[in-house]
Design a protein around this motif. Structure first.
Motif, PDB file in Angstrom:
ATOM      1  N   ASP A 121       0.847  -1.188   0.000  1.00 19.97           N
ATOM      2  CA  ASP A 121       0.000   0.000   0.000  1.00 19.97           C
ATOM      3  C   ASP A 121       0.886   1.243   0.000  1.00 19.97           C
ATOM      4  O   ASP A 121       1.973   1.249   0.597  1.00 19.97           O
ATOM      5  CB  ASP A 121      -0.906   0.031   1.227  1.00 19.97           C
ATOM      6  CG  ASP A 121      -1.913  -1.103   1.239  1.00 19.97           C
ATOM      7  OD1 ASP A 121      -3.072  -0.865   0.845  1.00 19.97           O
ATOM      8  OD2 ASP A 121      -1.530  -2.237   1.635  1.00 19.97           O
ATOM      9  N   VAL A 139      -0.821   1.069  -9.584  1.00 23.80           N
ATOM     10  CA  VAL A 139      -2.069   0.321  -9.443  1.00 23.80           C
ATOM     11  C   VAL A 139      -2.044  -0.910 -10.345  1.00 23.80           C
ATOM     12  O   VAL A 139      -2.486  -2.020  -9.943  1.00 23.80           O
ATOM     13  CB  VAL A 139      -3.271   1.233  -9.758  1.00 23.80           C
ATOM     14  CG1 VAL A 139      -4.550   0.414  -9.865  1.00 23.80           C
ATOM     15  CG2 VAL A 139      -3.416   2.310  -8.695  1.00 23.80           C
ATOM     16  N   ARG A 144      -2.100  -0.901  -3.720  1.00 22.99           N
ATOM     17  CA  ARG A 144      -3.285  -0.128  -3.378  1.00 22.99           C
ATOM     18  C   ARG A 144      -2.853   1.309  -3.064  1.00 22.99           C
ATOM     19  O   ARG A 144      -2.012   1.533  -2.174  1.00 22.99           O
ATOM     20  CB  ARG A 144      -4.003  -0.749  -2.180  1.00 22.99           C
ATOM     21  CG  ARG A 144      -4.635  -2.102  -2.479  1.00 22.99           C
ATOM     22  CD  ARG A 144      -5.411  -2.624  -1.277  1.00 22.99           C
ATOM     23  NE  ARG A 144      -4.509  -2.924  -0.159  1.00 22.99           N
ATOM     24  CZ  ARG A 144      -3.964  -4.121   0.052  1.00 22.99           C
ATOM     25  NH1 ARG A 144      -4.205  -5.127  -0.784  1.00 22.99           N
ATOM     26  NH2 ARG A 144      -3.193  -4.326   1.094  1.00 22.99           N
ATOM     27  N   ASP A 164      -7.281   4.412  -5.176  1.00 24.04           N
ATOM     28  CA  ASP A 164      -8.284   3.500  -4.626  1.00 24.04           C
ATOM     29  C   ASP A 164      -9.163   4.194  -3.588  1.00 24.04           C
ATOM     30  O   ASP A 164     -10.381   3.990  -3.573  1.00 24.04           O
ATOM     31  CB  ASP A 164      -7.593   2.279  -4.006  1.00 24.04           C
ATOM     32  CG  ASP A 164      -6.866   1.450  -5.055  1.00 24.04           C
ATOM     33  OD1 ASP A 164      -7.539   0.891  -5.935  1.00 24.04           O
ATOM     34  OD2 ASP A 164      -5.622   1.376  -4.998  1.00 24.04           O
TER      35      ASP A 164
END
Length: 423
Positions: A121, A139, A144, A164
């Protein structure tokens, strides 16, 4: 096959974050706003944990460094644990500033971390649409993306759609403990303590509640010739003017005394010798060798201090007044003041000079009245050597108006710190 690590990488656009913080305040308060970057870093860690419940690998802050060196915020970021300052270049044309290779560096780090599997992330703190190509690549690589911004109008709509999740924060509310307004308009009031007399009435033991301190305020009467002063600042200006006039008068008196002493030494031949006879002009036909009078010794021509032509008047160079030193005693040398790492700002120089002035140059009377220098206009006796010292430390021939304002603000802050330390 690349194994993606379950951790979070925080990418911060420094110029966007600082501009959002300053713009959240009124225009008059922005010049006195102090931001604690360590608190901001800690708060961003909490935001990342709230978005994704996993450890934060690192925070990368991206900013441009000018040719003169990193500024105060950039030096602070370098020493915070868990933070990496990723620097580009800051080009300055007068009042205009342009960053080069900053956004490109952020996008490159984003793509590299995504393809190497360094994190699962990413928390992106920005609102710039230039990040969209890097966000799309990350992505596509399986990362994320979580966008954090300050105000919906400061975030590109296309950037929001590419990420996101999107979280919008309010600097005044969510980072209230990281910002502080330094009020420098007025001086700190003097605090005079006087020992309170204990009561002597029968049955009154004079006991006071524990934890409380008895402080008495002593009224200070102004001098009769200060009736025209309408405020403490006027009183300080009149006092400084009197001190300057007294110093000039004392120097002139010393020069006059030295000149008189030099002239007297030129007239006299020395201790214990007779005074020099006044030379008279005789006719060419007369005998110019006077006969010595009985009982009086004859004065030789080689009298100390006399001129070769027989005149006892001293030369003008002997009566020249003393030259003032080129460097005032109120301007310290660079090695006499502590210096911080990296490039110094006018605010840092003002703080340094305030500490040195209070501890080394100020008299006892000036220390007692130092609270007058913690805000407002500085007297010329302090402002002039402060500007001279700043030009010396910053390697500038002259200072701009913005530099002078920051320099005096730093001096006010330094005096406040010294007074609070010695209370």
């Amino acid at each position: 096959m690349i194994i993606m690590l379950e951790r979070t990488l925080v990418l911060v656009d420094t110029s966007y974050l600082l501009a959002s913080f300053y713009n959240s305040w009124e225009e008059g308060a922005r010049g006195q706003l102090e931001i604690s970057l360590a608190t901001v870093v800690h708060r961003l860690d909490q935001v990342a944990h709230s978005l994704v419940d996993q450890p934060v690998q690192r925070q990368n802050w991206y900013d441009g460094i000018p040719d003169s060196g990193p500024h105060r915020y950039q030096r602070t970021l370098r020493v915070i644990e868990g933070v990496q300052l990723r620097a580009g270049q800051l080009i300055e044309w007068g009042e205009r500033r342009t960053q080069k290779a900053v956004d490109t560096l952020l996008v490159a780090d984003m793509i590299q971390a995504a393809y190497k599997g360094q994190c699962s992330d990413m928390v992106l703190v920005t609102g710039d649409a230039d990040m969209i190509p890097g966000v799309r690549v990350a992505v596509d690589a399986g990362v994320r993306m979580h966008l954090v911004g300050f105000g919906w109008d400061s975030i590109s709509s296309a950037l929001r759609h590419a990420c996101d999740t999107t979280l919008v924060l309010d600097p005044r509310t969510d980072f209230h403990d990281a910002m502080q307004i330094r009020v420098l308009e007025g001086p700190i009031p003097p605090k005079v303590r006087s020992s309170s007399e204990r009561p002597t009435a029968p049955g009154d033991d004079g006991s006071e509640p524990e934890g409380e301190e008895s402080v008495g305020m002593v009224e200070v009467d102004l001098r009769p010739d200060r009736a025209s002063a309408t405020s403490v600042a006027d009183e300080a200006r009149l006092t400084i003017a009197d001190e300057e006039r007294a110093a000039d008068a004392e120097e002139q008196a010393a020069d006059a005394q030295d000149c008189a002493a030099i002239a007297e030494r030129g007239v006299r031949s020395g201790p214990g010798s007779a005074p020099v006879e006044t030379e008279t002009v005789a006719d060419p036909g007369e005998d110019q060798s006077p006969s010595p009078s009985p009982g009086r010794p004859q004065v030789e021509a080689s009298t100390p201090g006399a001129q070769p032509n027989g005149s006892s008047r001293p030369s003008p160079s002997m009566m020249a007044p003393h030259r003032r030193p080129l460097r005032s005693k109120f301007v310290p040398l660079s090695e006499e003041v502590w210096t911080s790492s990296g490039e110094q700002t006018p605010f840092d120089v003002g703080q340094q000079y305030a500490t040195w002035w209070y501890e080394q140059a100020a008299t006892e009377e000036q220390r007692d009245q130092a609270h007058l220098l913690s805000g407002g206009v500085l007297p010329p006796a302090v402002d002039r050597p402060l500007l001279q010292f700043a030009c010396q430390m910053l390697n500038e021939f002259t200072l701009t108006e913005a530099q002078r304002v920051r320099l005096r603000d730093g001096f006010h802050e330094g005096i406040r710190a010294v007074l609070l330390k010695h209370r």
